[in-house]
Scaffold this active site. Structure first.
Site, PDB file in Angstrom:
ATOM      1  N   LEU A 164      51.869  31.835  46.591  1.00  0.00           N
ATOM      2  CA  LEU A 164      51.329  30.189  45.740  1.00  0.00           C
ATOM      3  C   LEU A 164      50.307  30.756  47.364  1.00  0.00           C
ATOM      4  O   LEU A 164      50.047  29.629  48.196  1.00  0.00           O
ATOM      5  CB  LEU A 164      51.433  28.893  46.373  1.00  0.00           C
ATOM      6  CG  LEU A 164      51.075  27.503  45.709  1.00  0.00           C
ATOM      7  CD1 LEU A 164      51.111  27.760  44.969  1.00  0.00           C
ATOM      8  CD2 LEU A 164      50.494  26.451  46.729  1.00  0.00           C
ATOM      9  N   VAL A 242      51.940  38.135  36.272  1.00  0.00           N
ATOM     10  CA  VAL A 242      50.480  38.773  36.742  1.00  0.00           C
ATOM     11  C   VAL A 242      50.009  39.738  37.954  1.00  0.00           C
ATOM     12  O   VAL A 242      49.287  39.393  38.217  1.00  0.00           O
ATOM     13  CB  VAL A 242      49.378  37.509  36.226  1.00  0.00           C
ATOM     14  CG1 VAL A 242      49.648  37.408  35.230  1.00  0.00           C
ATOM     15  CG2 VAL A 242      49.739  36.611  37.899  1.00  0.00           C
ATOM     16  N   GLY A 243      51.854  39.857  38.895  1.00  0.00           N
ATOM     17  CA  GLY A 243      51.692  40.048  40.733  1.00  0.00           C
ATOM     18  C   GLY A 243      51.887  41.761  39.860  1.00  0.00           C
ATOM     19  O   GLY A 243      50.722  42.871  39.781  1.00  0.00           O
ATOM     20  N   ARG A 244      52.738  42.330  40.365  1.00  0.00           N
ATOM     21  CA  ARG A 244      53.652  43.687  39.885  1.00  0.00           C
ATOM     22  C   ARG A 244      54.552  43.622  39.143  1.00  0.00           C
ATOM     23  O   ARG A 244      55.503  43.300  39.546  1.00  0.00           O
ATOM     24  CB  ARG A 244      53.543  44.442  41.249  1.00  0.00           C
ATOM     25  CG  ARG A 244      51.916  44.212  41.928  1.00  0.00           C
ATOM     26  CD  ARG A 244      51.969  45.468  41.622  1.00  0.00           C
ATOM     27  NE  ARG A 244      50.236  45.438  42.954  1.00  0.00           N
ATOM     28  CZ  ARG A 244      49.512  45.618  43.057  1.00  0.00           C
ATOM     29  NH1 ARG A 244      48.878  44.050  41.826  1.00  0.00           N
ATOM     30  NH2 ARG A 244      48.031  45.530  43.255  1.00  0.00           N
ATOM     31  N   GLU A 273      54.448  51.715  35.236  1.00  0.00           N
ATOM     32  CA  GLU A 273      53.474  51.680  34.772  1.00  0.00           C
ATOM     33  C   GLU A 273      52.470  53.667  34.133  1.00  0.00           C
ATOM     34  O   GLU A 273      52.866  53.812  35.475  1.00  0.00           O
ATOM     35  CB  GLU A 273      52.426  51.490  34.721  1.00  0.00           C
ATOM     36  CG  GLU A 273      52.558  49.235  34.700  1.00  0.00           C
ATOM     37  CD  GLU A 273      51.524  48.820  35.547  1.00  0.00           C
ATOM     38  OE1 GLU A 273      50.451  49.111  36.046  1.00  0.00           O
ATOM     39  OE2 GLU A 273      52.077  47.618  36.218  1.00  0.00           O
ATOM     40  N   HIS A 291      47.685  45.864  32.775  1.00  0.00           N
ATOM     41  CA  HIS A 291      47.609  45.612  34.056  1.00  0.00           C
ATOM     42  C   HIS A 291      46.451  45.313  33.146  1.00  0.00           C
ATOM     43  O   HIS A 291      45.379  45.914  34.542  1.00  0.00           O
ATOM     44  CB  HIS A 291      47.663  46.851  34.569  1.00  0.00           C
ATOM     45  CG  HIS A 291      47.982  46.555  36.125  1.00  0.00           C
ATOM     46  ND1 HIS A 291      48.969  47.156  36.600  1.00  0.00           N
ATOM     47  CD2 HIS A 291      47.691  45.538  36.462  1.00  0.00           C
ATOM     48  CE1 HIS A 291      48.647  46.692  37.771  1.00  0.00           C
ATOM     49  NE2 HIS A 291      47.604  45.532  38.088  1.00  0.00           N
TER      50      HIS A 291
END
Length: 326
Positions: A164, A242-244, A273, A291
């Site tokens: 958060l 949507v982080g890593r 990736e 990404h």
């Protein structure tokens, strides 16, 4: 007179601080015109030979995921600040920067709203099967098969947010507007957050229909979404990342999806990736994205503002706008 004016202008331009743009060959820093107003930019792809000019720079912009390990820092002995252009810093050797007295900054809040929008878009797509419905129409299946399968309503879903921070808070704000119930996991409980806190991600998963992953990647958070968390989330649960990529144990996630032990996933990031597990390509309950959650014109305008503010602060010995607390 014209020659004298030109000489004077060049002298003024030469007084601009020198900044190295350090990048992978496949990455470019967008919207550099605003930077050039204030700084002299020296483009340095990581594959290029370091020149005498670049080795003397005090400020370096690390473009995107360009790695900045100790070996890179050795090339620039005068370096005193690494200005990151991404929200995460897992590609920068923070311990070595701290040891050498090199400040590090991030993109700050530049991407937060756009990434939050994208996280919600991925979730809506998974639940309402928008991309799959588009393929259904384009492939000519509508006249053949008739009605498309039912989707799921977003409102009323229990959403657990892992991380958060700036992005996670924006995601929460949007989902509350959709009528979702929000809870969160973070390194520490946030006194100002109006949502229930879970110190354990498994506990958060048990009480959630959806997990949205947007925390930073560290040694502690690598594979924070593992087999136990996926099991706790359950067969109708949805993962949005949507982080890593390495925040999720990708092999386990693929197996859970293949076996139908999780409801769906919206993935903008992956472990290796640009390689993506081929098992995911045929799944209508999985939405894949290259990404690109940050990729808006507005994001990069905001990024330039943050980069310029950090560099100006550095060269004038003022507090940095978005420093990493080593």
């Amino acid at each position: 007179m014209a020659t004298q004016e030109k000489t004077t202008n060049n002298e003024v331009e030469d007084q601009r601080p020198l900044v190295l743009v350090y990048r992978l060959p496949s990455f470019n820093l967008p919207n550099t015109d605003s930077l050039k107003t204030h700084f002299r930019l020296l483009d340095q792809p990581i594959t290029a030979t370091v020149t005498a000019s670049s080795s003397s720079v005090r400020a370096l912009i690390a473009v995107g995921p360009t790695p900045v390990p100790a070996e890179t820092l050795d090339l620039f002995p005068s370096l005193r600040i690494v200005v990151g252009s991404s929200a995460g810093v897992d590609h920068i050797d923070l311990a070595e920067c701290r040891r050498r007295g090199i400040a590090v900054t991030t993109a700050g809040d530049a991407y937060s709203e756009n990434v939050a929008d994208y996280a919600v878009a991925l979730l809506l797509d998974v639940l309402r099967r928008v991309s799959a419905a588009d393929r259904f129409v384009r492939s000519g299946l509508w006249p053949q098969k008739g009605e498309y399968p039912l989707g799921y309503k977003l409102g009323g879903k229990r959403v657990g947010i892992v991380g958060l921070g700036s992005i996670g808070s924006e995601v929460a704000k949007r989902l509350v507007a959709f009528g979702c119930t929000v809870a969160y996991n973070s390194r520490n409980k946030k006194p100002s957050a109006p949502y229930p806190y879970h110190a354990n991600v498994c506990d958060l998963a048990v009480d959630s229909d959806v997990l949205v992953i947007c925390c930073a990647l560290t040694n502690e958070t690598r594979h924070i979404i593992n087999k136990d968390v996926l099991t706790a989330l359950g067969s109708e649960g949805v993962i949005i990342n949507v982080g890593r990529g390495p925040l999720v144990d990708e092999k386990e996630l693929v197996q859970f999806l293949v076996r139908g032990e999780i409801g769906g996933a919206g993935l903008d990031v992956f472990e290796n990736e640009p390689e993506v597990p081929k098992e995911l390509f045929s799944m209508d309950n999985v939405v894949l994205s290259p990404h690109c959650a940050i990729m808006t014109a507005e994001s990069f305008e905001s990024l330039m503002e943050v980069i310029i503010a950090n560099l100006k602060a550095f060269f004038s010995n003022k507090p940095l706008l978005s420093p990493v607390q080593h």
